[in-house]
Write an enzyme that holds these catalytic residues in place. Structure first.
Site, PDB file in Angstrom:
ATOM      1  N   ARG A 103       8.666 -29.661   1.882  1.00 46.08           N
ATOM      2  CA  ARG A 103       8.152 -29.449   0.535  1.00 46.08           C
ATOM      3  C   ARG A 103       8.845 -28.261  -0.129  1.00 46.08           C
ATOM      4  NH1 ARG A 103       2.957 -28.311   3.886  1.00 46.08           N
ATOM      5  NH2 ARG A 103       3.900 -30.117   4.790  1.00 46.08           N
ATOM      6  N   ASP A 106       4.592 -24.697  -0.750  1.00 49.32           N
ATOM      7  CA  ASP A 106       3.310 -24.900  -0.082  1.00 49.32           C
ATOM      8  C   ASP A 106       2.520 -23.610  -0.248  1.00 49.32           C
ATOM      9  OD1 ASP A 106       1.329 -26.099   1.520  1.00 49.32           O
ATOM     10  OD2 ASP A 106       2.164 -25.206   3.336  1.00 49.32           O
ATOM     11  N   ASP A 108      -1.311 -21.899   0.423  1.00 48.06           N
ATOM     12  CA  ASP A 108      -2.576 -22.077   1.130  1.00 48.06           C
ATOM     13  C   ASP A 108      -3.485 -20.876   0.936  1.00 48.06           C
ATOM     14  OD1 ASP A 108      -2.061 -24.578   2.460  1.00 48.06           O
ATOM     15  OD2 ASP A 108      -0.715 -23.499   3.813  1.00 48.06           O
TER      16      ASP A 108
END
Length: 180
Positions: A103, A106, A108
């Site tokens: 990706r 990302d 989080d």
């Protein structure tokens, strides 16, 4: 939590985020995300150094660049998740791609205050963070004293218990040297 002990505003909540990229202009994706986080989501954001890491779970993928940040947010956990997903989408991440696929960006939520959240769409603390050196090493750099609310152990203690051989510090930074 040692790095965010005094909120600049009582309405703010401390948060720790993980950032990663292994597609395209990796460092530029991370720098763009850092800039957007500072402008749209976080107050007094602080970023770790950037680490090059091997993909987790033995996947045959390009190496990742990973970093973490801590700061204050006015967003509740669900709104913060939406903001992070919007940033990922803006960087070209396909929301329908298979789990653990490569990706461009990302993001989080690792920790949110000392809260534990478990919904179908969101788990805080991040479910796998305690076993991931690519998260713990950069997070320990800026928030080693923050206690994982579900495990009752500091980030520094958690990083001491994981294999860090696939995590290499780089000379890259997400923000300019004169920025806080």
């Amino acid at each position: 939590m040692d790095t965010l002990a005094h909120p600049p505003d009582p309405a703010l909540r401390p948060v720790a985020l993980g950032l990663g990229s292994n597609l395209g202009a990796r460092i530029e994706h991370l720098r763009d995300a850092a800039r957007s986080l500072r402008e749209e989501v976080l107050v007094e954001a602080r970023f770790s150094g950037v680490y090059e890491t091997v993909p987790a779970y033995g996947l045959d993928q390009p190496a990742y660049l990973n970093a973490c940040c801590v700061g204050w947010t006015r967003c509740d956990p669900q709104d913060l998740l939406v903001a992070l997903k919007d940033l990922e989408s803006g960087a070209g991440r396909d929301p329908l791609a298979p789990r653990f696929s490569s990706r461009p960006l990302d993001l989080d939520i690792l920790l949110y205050a000392n809260e534990v959240v478990a919904t179908p769409l969101l788990t805080i603390p991040h479910a796998a963070m305690s076993e991931r050196a690519f998260v713990l090493v950069p997070l320990a750099e800026i928030a080693g004293g923050w206690t994982h609310p579900a495990l009752g152990r500091s980030i520094a203690d958690l990083v001491a218990g994981v294999d860090t051989t696939g995590v290499k510090v780089t000379n890259l930074r997400l923000t300019e040297a004169h920025e806080p």
